[in-house]
Design a protein around this motif. Structure first.
Motif, PDB file in Angstrom:
ATOM      1  N   ARG A  80       0.823  -1.213   0.000  1.00  0.00           N
ATOM      2  CA  ARG A  80       0.000   0.000   0.000  1.00  0.00           C
ATOM      3  C   ARG A  80       0.855   1.261   0.000  1.00  0.00           C
ATOM      4  N   ARG A  81       0.545   2.188  -0.912  1.00  0.00           N
ATOM      5  CA  ARG A  81       1.285   3.454  -0.993  1.00  0.00           C
ATOM      6  C   ARG A  81       0.371   4.665  -0.885  1.00  0.00           C
ATOM      7  N   VAL A  82      -0.757   4.626  -1.593  1.00  0.00           N
ATOM      8  CA  VAL A  82      -1.741   5.713  -1.528  1.00  0.00           C
ATOM      9  C   VAL A  82      -3.098   5.089  -1.219  1.00  0.00           C
ATOM     10  N   THR A  83      -3.744   5.611  -0.188  1.00  0.00           N
ATOM     11  CA  THR A  83      -5.084   5.158   0.184  1.00  0.00           C
ATOM     12  C   THR A  83      -6.112   6.058  -0.479  1.00  0.00           C
ATOM     13  N   ALA A  84      -7.141   5.450  -1.045  1.00  0.00           N
ATOM     14  CA  ALA A  84      -8.280   6.192  -1.601  1.00  0.00           C
ATOM     15  C   ALA A  84      -9.537   5.690  -0.903  1.00  0.00           C
ATOM     16  N   ILE A  85     -10.341   6.610  -0.409  1.00  0.00           N
ATOM     17  CA  ILE A  85     -11.609   6.248   0.233  1.00  0.00           C
ATOM     18  C   ILE A  85     -12.703   7.104  -0.393  1.00  0.00           C
ATOM     19  N   ALA A  86     -13.762   6.450  -0.885  1.00  0.00           N
ATOM     20  CA  ALA A  86     -14.909   7.144  -1.468  1.00  0.00           C
ATOM     21  C   ALA A  86     -16.144   6.820  -0.629  1.00  0.00           C
TER      22      ALA A  86
END
Length: 166
Positions: A80-86
């Motif tokens: 994991r490097r960048v977390t995206a949450i929608a």
């Protein structure tokens, strides 16, 4: 209609990795960013439940912990490097709780919240999986979130497993 929104958000998240990679400086590890291999749709039932403060990729944590490096490449914590949450929560109000709190990544300021965000429909949040501790405050109604983790390849020098073997 709800599934169309979910499908569009999945496509957007996957496209963001490519866009970030294209615009990053070639010396930056983000130039190697890969789209997520999977997405996680989660529903908090409300009832005052939240999610404790954590880091999505404790790169400097314990790489000998099996949860850190075992599993399918691209789905492991160490990838994991960048977390995206929608979010998909219509008419969310402050009293509904369930806010995402992000904490400062700066040394000496780690306990300081730098953002508290309501999980409103259409909102997407991106942050560095290795630097931003975050939590979900207790939610008092059903709360939907789609999470994804953009990754860097295991052979990149900044990948935690590459650093471990050096």
């Amino acid at each position: 209609d709800d599934f169309r929104d979910l499908d569009q958000m999945c496509k957007l998240i996957k496209g963001l990795a490519s866009a970030i990679s294209r615009h990053a400086d070639s010396s930056d590890e983000l130039a190697w960013l890969c789209p997520p291999n999977f997405l996680q749709l989660a529903c908090f039932a409300g009832q005052g439940r939240g999610y404790v403060r954590h880091l999505d990729n404790p790169a400097h944590g314990n790489p000998d912990n099996p949860q850190f490096s075992e599993g399918v490449v691209g789905s492991r914590v160490c990838d994991r490097r960048v977390t995206a949450i929608a979010y998909f929560n219509d008419e969310w109000r402050e009293e509904d709780g369930g806010c995402l709190r992000l904490f400062s990544p700066e040394a000496g300021r780690e306990q300081e919240a730098v953002a508290t965000l309501l999980p409103r429909a259409g909102r997407m949040v991106l942050f560095d999986s290795t630097r931003f501790f975050h939590e979900v405050q207790p939610a008092f109604r059903e709360r939907w979130a789609l999470s994804a983790w953009m990754t860097i390849p295991e052979n990149h020098p900044a990948h935690p497993l590459t650093q471990k073997s050096s």
